[in-house]
Design a protein around this motif. Structure first.
Motif, short mmCIF file in Angstrom:
data_model
loop_
_atom_site.label_atom_id
_atom_site.label_comp_id
_atom_site.label_asym_id
_atom_site.label_seq_id
_atom_site.Cartn_x
_atom_site.Cartn_y
_atom_site.Cartn_z
N ILE A 153 0.84 -1.20 0.00
CA ILE A 153 0.00 0.00 0.00
C ILE A 153 0.88 1.25 0.00
O ILE A 153 1.77 1.39 0.84
CB ILE A 153 -0.96 -0.02 1.22
CG1 ILE A 153 -1.86 -1.27 1.14
CG2 ILE A 153 -1.81 1.26 1.28
CD1 ILE A 153 -2.81 -1.47 2.29
N ASN A 154 0.62 2.12 -1.00
CA ASN A 154 1.38 3.37 -1.12
C ASN A 154 2.89 3.11 -1.26
O ASN A 154 3.71 3.70 -0.57
CB ASN A 154 1.10 4.29 0.09
CG ASN A 154 1.54 5.72 -0.16
OD1 ASN A 154 1.39 6.24 -1.26
ND2 ASN A 154 2.11 6.34 0.86
N VAL A 155 3.22 2.18 -2.17
CA VAL A 155 4.62 1.92 -2.52
C VAL A 155 4.73 2.18 -4.02
O VAL A 155 3.89 1.72 -4.81
CB VAL A 155 5.05 0.48 -2.21
CG1 VAL A 155 6.55 0.30 -2.46
CG2 VAL A 155 4.73 0.12 -0.75
N ASN A 156 5.76 2.91 -4.43
CA ASN A 156 5.82 3.39 -5.82
C ASN A 156 5.88 2.28 -6.86
O ASN A 156 5.16 2.32 -7.85
CB ASN A 156 7.03 4.31 -5.97
CG ASN A 156 7.07 4.98 -7.34
OD1 ASN A 156 6.10 5.64 -7.72
ND2 ASN A 156 8.15 4.78 -8.07
N SER A 157 6.75 1.28 -6.65
CA SER A 157 6.97 0.27 -7.70
C SER A 157 7.71 -0.95 -7.14
O SER A 157 8.04 -0.98 -5.96
CB SER A 157 7.81 0.88 -8.84
OG SER A 157 9.07 1.26 -8.35
#
Ligand SMILES: *[C@@H]1O[C@H](CO)[C@@H](O)[C@H](O)[C@H]1NC(C)=O
Ligand SMILES: CC(=O)N[C@H]1CO[C@H](CO)[C@@H](O)[C@@H]1O
Length: 318
Positions: A205-209
């Motif tokens: 969750i809410n991690v760029n890539s």
């Protein structure tokens, strides 16, 4: 009691890919499943409990079962020897601004630990040239997508021919780079035929890539929750094989992609996933992975609530 009954159901139901009944979790919460099967870490002894970085660092000279009690700040990156279990006591034990390097060893278990804040330019958990690694029921996060994306490295990375890894029931959140498996397009001779990894019942969750990004290896990713990951989710590169099933992707552009960032594309099969919001897929080569083990999926529609309550720390406690 309820947990035991559900686990017994899942075990007897046990053949490949048994689906959960609606509104109930089918997968057992306290069981090693997937490519890391057979990992025993430090064994079943009571072990030593540590409450300071210096005691942890001393315990890591010999390994075995090491229980961490409380949040230890400023330990830096600590090297983990073979045949070691690192277990958190209760719900809130772990490392702040530190991490573990698992290099040229085998048989390591990391469970029920909170990793809070990535050390500058380092991975929180870095697996390098190592086999049989199980990370379970952890909470691995940093401070969100603040500063530059290269100010920090990954939450959980593996490279240089590492193999036989399972990451389960772990909450990854608030960071730039999630999980890089295979660090370079030019490491084929070390990595081809290695880098087998199972991810199940995790949340990203809410991690760029890089959730994960996999080069050359083999990844089985099931029953996990992806939310608000702004660049990409499962990224299969350089001939990697991934099977992506029964996951929920909400607002994850390129939720499953095979032709991003590398000279050669990877392969993917996606089935029974849910894609919502801005989520899309771009699969240019269809994969062929059939996992060689039994496993129990939970349905994509329920994995976010299942992982929210049964993943992370404080569920399986020591
Ligand atoms: C780890 O445990 C295995 C099995 O007991 C043993 O063969 C091996 O030597 C141990 N490795 C180390 C580095 O202690
Ligand atoms: C065997 C192999 O291909 N090794 C290469 C892995 O990548 C590093 C750079 O990170 C090279 O230095 C190695 O030669």
């Amino acid at each position: 009691m309820q947990l035991l009954n559900l686990a017994a159901f899942a075990l007897t139901a046990g053949s490949s890919a048994v689906a959960a009944p609606l509104n109930a979790r089918a997968a057992p919460v306290d069981q090693l499943v997937g490519y890391a099967a057979g990992t025993t870490g430090g064994g079943s002894g009571a072990g030593a409990t540590v409450t300071s970085c210096s005691a942890l660092s001393t315990a890591l000279k010999t390994g075995g079962v090491i229980k961490i009690s409380g949040t230890l700040t400023g330990c830096g990156i600590l090297k983990v020897p073979s045949n070691t279990s690192l277990l958190g006591v209760g719900k809130n034990s772990g490392l702040a601004d530190g991490g573990f390097q698992i290099k040229d060893v085998s048989n390591v278990i990391i469970r029920n630990l909170v990793f809070n804040t990535a050390p500058s330019e380092k991975d929180i958990i870095d697996v390098d040239g190592s086999t049989k690694i199980w990370v379970d029921h952890c909470d691995i996060h940093s401070k969100g997508m603040v500063g530059g994306k290269d100010d920090y490295d990954g939450l959980f990375d593996a490279k240089h021919g590492s193999d036989l890894i399972t990451v389960s029931w772990t909450k990854f959140h608030d960071h730039w780079k999630g999980s890089l498996i295979g660090h370079s397009d030019s490491n084929e001779s070390e990595d081809k035929g290695k880098l087998h990894i199972t991810y199940h019942h995790n949340s990203f969750i809410n991690v760029n890539s890089r959730l994960p990004s996999l080069r050359f290896g083999t990844g089985h990713i099931y029953s996990s929750c992806y939310q608000d990951d702004p660049t990409s989710g499962v990224n299969s590169r350089m001939g990697a094989q991934v099977l992506v099933e029964q996951n929920s992707f909400s607002n994850v552009p390129l939720a499953v992609v095979t032709d991003l960032d590398s000279d050669e594309a990877g392969f993917a099969v996606e089935k029974s996933n849910i894609f919502s919001g801005t989520s899309t897929t771009r699969i240019t080569q269809t994969g062929s992975l059939t996992p060689p083990y039994s496993y129990t999926t939970d349905p994509a529609a329920q994995v976010c609530s299942i992982v929210a309550s049964q993943g992370g720390t404080g569920v399986v406690t020591f």
